[in-house]
Design a protein around this motif. Structure first.
Motif, mmCIF file in Angstrom:
data_model
loop_
_atom_site.group_PDB
_atom_site.id
_atom_site.type_symbol
_atom_site.label_atom_id
_atom_site.label_comp_id
_atom_site.label_asym_id
_atom_site.label_seq_id
_atom_site.Cartn_x
_atom_site.Cartn_y
_atom_site.Cartn_z
ATOM 1 N N GLY A 1 1.020 -1.206 -0.144
ATOM 2 C CA GLY A 1 -0.221 -0.110 -0.041
ATOM 3 C C GLY A 1 0.768 1.312 0.009
ATOM 4 O O GLY A 1 0.394 2.389 0.405
ATOM 5 N N SER A 2 1.989 1.080 -0.490
ATOM 6 C CA SER A 2 3.113 2.573 -0.605
ATOM 7 C C SER A 2 3.252 2.923 -2.011
ATOM 8 O O SER A 2 2.969 2.004 -3.166
ATOM 9 N N LEU A 3 3.576 4.308 -2.109
ATOM 10 C CA LEU A 3 3.989 4.760 -3.282
ATOM 11 C C LEU A 3 5.361 5.096 -3.038
ATOM 12 O O LEU A 3 5.718 5.998 -2.425
ATOM 13 N N VAL A 4 5.918 4.687 -4.211
ATOM 14 C CA VAL A 4 7.572 5.023 -4.237
ATOM 15 C C VAL A 4 7.967 6.069 -4.894
ATOM 16 O O VAL A 4 7.365 6.283 -6.175
ATOM 17 N N LEU A 5 8.429 7.383 -4.301
ATOM 18 C CA LEU A 5 8.621 8.761 -4.923
ATOM 19 C C LEU A 5 10.104 8.588 -5.335
ATOM 20 O O LEU A 5 11.091 8.531 -4.613
ATOM 21 N N VAL A 6 10.419 8.875 -6.677
ATOM 22 C CA VAL A 6 11.634 9.108 -6.922
ATOM 23 C C VAL A 6 11.858 10.445 -7.693
ATOM 24 O O VAL A 6 10.952 10.745 -8.725
#
Length: 593
Positions: free
Chosen positions: A156-161
């Protein structure tokens, strides 16, 4: 990226505030929505409602609050279409994992320019997804090891790059497969696509006609979202034929304005990257959008208007479901009330037609009044009854408590029996109705609650107390009759109860003469003490007191049924009316957002 601009004037500011207020109201209404009855279409309406709340949270409300925020371009498509490989090519280096193992994208990766970081590190969009910071690792990691290491505990996570290669004003989001073997991936992909300002739909030369992706494309057409279709892995020489067929399909589905990019089949380099030239048209297209602030604003508004229009249609569907629920609730409630109303009528009849003057009550009443002196008084003439009654009561009257106890027992049996019959009837009516049957489940309400007999006994004793209080009150106003009341309050109270029960409609044979005659004697005694007008009034008050207590008892038993259907408060605006009004306002907002 420029900071959010202030409104040009007060009217524009008020319009935006009004829009946000409406959307928050709709969101709260849908979030608190309960469609408890298992009616046809109820399950789908619940699903639509939940999805609408999700899109309000993930996209519609955040976008309305921040019209100048960067556009979110979601890259979506089927399993193995090459989404992650395309994202890497657009960035110019491996940033997200690509390879043969399915699914490759388990955690969505959002690429943004460093100047836009504040828009995405907060929970402005996709607030239900936790934020995880990713790294580029110099851009030299092979594509099959790039991006976030798959972590089942962080689905349930969003990886921010943060990546300077992404132009300011546009962010790219690599979404899971829309047809993933993992249910949570499919659901997440749908959530992400609903939060997109524009959609890069990736398909292949041999998968472009698959049904599931086209269902999502049709949904995108309904939202009026900007869609670019990337036809990937096209064999040399097949471009024109496949492109023509795909364009025809897009046109049929209302997506004729969609951009179509063709990426020919090519060998990947040692890092798993496509040749830069193969995706140059897409890179240029995204860069052009990023550089045009007015164009970005129009894209955001266009997509937002479409999303609000679709939301309006969804609210209408939910309103229809709510209307069906309300009609079903009212029918179920009417079934219960009809069952208990019939019980009320039966109790009223049993307590006024002489039915109670049977058995133990009749026997104790006869013991109390005797069968000789008082009847002879009646037979010798009404004019002499006062003297005869007076003579009778010069002795010590038999105790009234036995009659009171017999009345309590008889009345208790009648009320409990009729309440049980009402419960059984209501239970049968509900079980004949699919919605009612689902509400009851395995519970058996075809009888009275365990505490009901004691509640009835308490109310009967309270009613008998009412009767004695009326006798005392009436006697206090007639000081000349104080000698009667001084030793006969309970006795006169019992006589008044018997008179209330003595219409004799339910008696037969000898019972009529015995009970009826006794009741006549009792009425004449009361008239001798209080007067005819006072007796009529006392009888009326006592009967009304009994009716009210019986009604209260039956109403409490009905609650066991009615509390399951959650009837709205009296006078409150119905849920369906509120939803209809909100859908109408949303339609207007969608036409001019």
């Amino acid at each position: 990226m420029e900071s959010p601009k202030a409104a040009d004037d007060g009217v524009a500011s008020f319009a935006q505030e009004e829009a946000v207020a409406l959307l928050e109201l709709v969101r709260d209404t849908l979030d608190s929505l309960q469609l408890p009855l298992e009616l046809p279409g109820a399950g789908e309406a619940r699903k639509i409602s939940r999805a609408a709340v999700g899109q309000l949270d993930d996209y519609i409300l955040p976008r309305h609050r921040s019209l100048d925020a960067p556009l979110l371009a979601v890259v979506g498509g089927s399993t193995g279409a090459g989404k992650s490989t395309l994202v890497n090519a657009l960035a110019g280096h491996p940033v997200t994992r690509a390879g043969a193992i399915r699914p490759t994208t388990r955690q969505p990766i959002l690429l943004h320019n460093p100047v836009d970081a504040h828009w995405f590190t907060s929970t402005r969009v996709l607030p239900t997804l936790a934020r995880v910071s990713g790294s580029l690792e110099g851009g030299k990691t092979p594509a099959n090891r790039a991006g976030a290491t798959p972590d089942a505990t962080a689905m349930g996570s969003l990886v921010l790059v943060s990546d300077p290669a992404i132009p300011p004003g546009v962010a790219l989001l690599d979404a899971p497969d829309v047809d993933s073997v993992a249910k949570e991936n499919r659901e997440l992909a749908t959530t992400l696509l609903a939060a997109a300002d524009l959609w890069l739909f990736v398909t292949t030369a041999n998968r472009y006609a698959d049904a599931l992706p086209w269902n999502l494309l049709v949904d995108a057409a309904g939202r009026d979202i900007l869609v670019a279709v990337v036809l990937d892995r096209v064999p040399a020489g097949a471009q024109e034929e496949i492109s023509a067929d795909l364009r025809a399909m897009l046109s049929r589905e209302g997506l004729s304005d969609s951009r179509l990019f063709v990426v020919q089949e090519a060998k990947l380099d040692e890092l798993g990257m496509l040749p830069a030239a193969s995706v140059a048209p897409i890179v240029d297209w995204l860069a052009g959008i990023a550089a045009d602030s007015a164009g970005r604003s129009e894209i955001a508004r266009r997509t937002l208007r479409g999303a609000v229009r679709i939301l309006s249609a969804k609210v209408e569907v939910v309103a229809h479901a709510a209307r069906e629920q309300d009609a079903a609730r009212r029918q179920l409630a009417e079934d219960v009330r009809a069952s208990y109303a019939a019980a009320t009528v039966r109790i009223g009849k049993a307590t006024s037609d002489g039915t109670l003057l049977r058995g133990e009550v009749l026997s104790r009443w006869q013991d109390f009044v005797g069968t000789g002196d008082l009847f002879r008084a009646v037979e010798s003439g009404i004019g002499r009854v006062r003297d005869r009654i007076g003579a009778f009561f010069k002795g010590v009257p038999p105790p009234a408590v036995k009659v009171e106890t017999a009345i309590e027992t008889g009345l208790l049996a009648v009320i409990v029996d009729q309440a049980a019959r009402a419960a059984e009837d209501a239970d049968q009516r509900w079980r004949a109705n699919p919605a009612g049957r689902a509400l009851l489940g395995v519970d058996d309400l075809a009888g009275v609650s365990p505490e009901f007999p004691e509640e009835v006994a308490t109310q009967i004793r309270a009613w008998q107390g009412d009767v004695l209080a009326l006798i005392r009150g009436e006697g206090a106003a007639k000081r000349s009759q104080a000698r009667w009341l001084s030793f006969g309050v309970n006795g006169l109270g019992v006589i008044l109860m018997i008179v209330v029960f003595s219409l004799t409609g339910g008696l037969t044979g000898a019972e009529i003469g015995i009970a009826g005659g006794s009741a006549v004697v009792g009425q004449k005694l009361l008239e001798a003490v209080f007067g005819e007008d006072a007796v009529r009034r006392l009888v009326k008050e006592v009967r009304l007191s009994l009716q009210k207590r019986c009604a209260t008892l039956l109403e409490r038993q009905q609650i066991r049924f009615l509390e399951r259907i959650m009837l709205p408060p009296e006078g409150a605006q119905s849920l369906e009316d509120r939803l209809d009004a909100q859908a109408l306002r949303l339609s207007a907002l969608g036409a001019g957002a």
